[in-house]
Design a protein around this motif. Structure first.
Motif, short mmCIF file in Angstrom:
data_model
loop_
_atom_site.label_atom_id
_atom_site.label_comp_id
_atom_site.label_asym_id
_atom_site.label_seq_id
_atom_site.Cartn_x
_atom_site.Cartn_y
_atom_site.Cartn_z
N SER A 30 0.83 -1.20 0.00
CA SER A 30 0.00 0.00 0.00
C SER A 30 0.87 1.25 0.00
O SER A 30 0.56 2.24 -0.68
N GLU A 73 2.17 1.78 -3.46
CA GLU A 73 1.13 2.24 -4.38
C GLU A 73 0.69 3.66 -4.05
O GLU A 73 0.36 4.44 -4.95
N LYS A 74 0.67 4.04 -2.78
CA LYS A 74 0.32 5.41 -2.39
C LYS A 74 1.32 6.40 -2.99
O LYS A 74 0.96 7.49 -3.46
N TYR A 121 -8.52 1.98 -4.13
CA TYR A 121 -9.01 0.96 -3.20
C TYR A 121 -8.10 -0.26 -3.24
O TYR A 121 -7.63 -0.67 -4.31
N THR A 122 -7.84 -0.83 -2.05
CA THR A 122 -6.99 -2.01 -1.94
C THR A 122 -7.55 -2.96 -0.89
O THR A 122 -8.14 -2.51 0.10
N TYR A 151 -12.86 -3.58 0.12
CA TYR A 151 -11.61 -2.87 -0.16
C TYR A 151 -11.54 -1.60 0.69
O TYR A 151 -12.56 -0.99 1.01
N GLU A 186 -7.36 4.13 0.15
CA GLU A 186 -6.07 4.69 0.52
C GLU A 186 -5.81 5.95 -0.31
O GLU A 186 -6.01 5.94 -1.53
#
Length: 229
Positions: free
Chosen positions: A102, A105-106, A118-119, A141, A144
């Motif tokens: 996360s 990806e952020k 969404y994760t 999900y 984030e």
């Protein structure tokens, strides 16, 4: 031609108290060693630092931590630093733990101009408490939000004078995505080459993401040295 700094002190001279920084690296691999030391010597305070971890007690971001320069840390792993533990337990340091995928990806989303995503990571854990979730295809999900920084400090193997960057092996880690997510990106490199010396297909970070370059020799310390008895 990008700005090529003559010293590490000059390279960090515009970093001010209270700024948000991204710092590349994973453990002690691929960290901008000399930029961190120059930042410690500059003694700026109240920094929010986004990095996979906070180094070790006597190296990397651990130097800033020991010098009480970090106000808040966003990380995915914090297990190798006793001073970090002490400051968290005493309330001196604010910490936001983010699952490693996360976190990556952020940062990537921030560099791509994507505000949120969404994760499934973190759903059903304390990380999701009080936060927005949504169901897709029968699965829950977690929302984030993306991350960006005032300044990204990254480390690379080679760069040309235009600012095109090449990383070496696992030192690539968080550095490319942080280069894109910083409003200003300063890159510490081991070797600076002429424009045209890098083949287009070997460039990892294009020059558009890099505002400044500084050449320096790294110690490349080993985080945990294990030898046969």
């Amino acid at each position: 031609m990008k700005k090529i700094y003559s010293s590490f002190e000059e390279a960090v001279s515009e970093i001010q108290d209270g700024m948000t920084l991204m710092v590349g690296g994973f453990g002690l691999v691929g960290i901008p060693e000399n930029l961190i030391i120059a930042l410690r010597d500059r003694n700026v305070k109240d920094l929010t630092v986004i990095s996979n971890n906070c180094g070790v007690d006597d190296w990397g971001l651990g130097l800033l931590l020991k010098n009480k320069q970090i106000k808040k840390m966003l990380s995915s792993y914090v297990g190798e630093n006793k001073e970090f533990e002490r400051q968290v337990l005493s309330g001196e340091l604010e910490v936001e733990l983010v699952p490693q995928g996360s976190l990556a990806e952020k940062i990537r989303a921030g560099g791509a101009g994507i505000p949120a995503f969404y994760t499934p990571a973190g759903v059903g854990t304390p990380i999701a408490e009080g936060r927005e979730t949504r169901e897709f295809n029968g699965k829950e999900y977690l929302l984030e939000e993306a991350l960006t920084a005032d300044v990204s400090l990254i480390r690379a193997w080679k760069a040309d004078k235009m600012g095109n960057v090449v990383y070496r092996k696992t030192a690539q880690n968080f550095n490319p995505i942080m280069a894109a997510a910083g409003k200003v990106t300063i890159c510490e490199v081991e070797e600076l080459v002429e424009i045209g010396d890098l083949k287009p297909e070997e460039i990892h970070t294009p020059s558009i993401y890099v505002q400044g370059l500084i050449v320096g020799k790294q110690e490349k310390r080993i985080e945990r040295l294990t030898v046969k008895s």
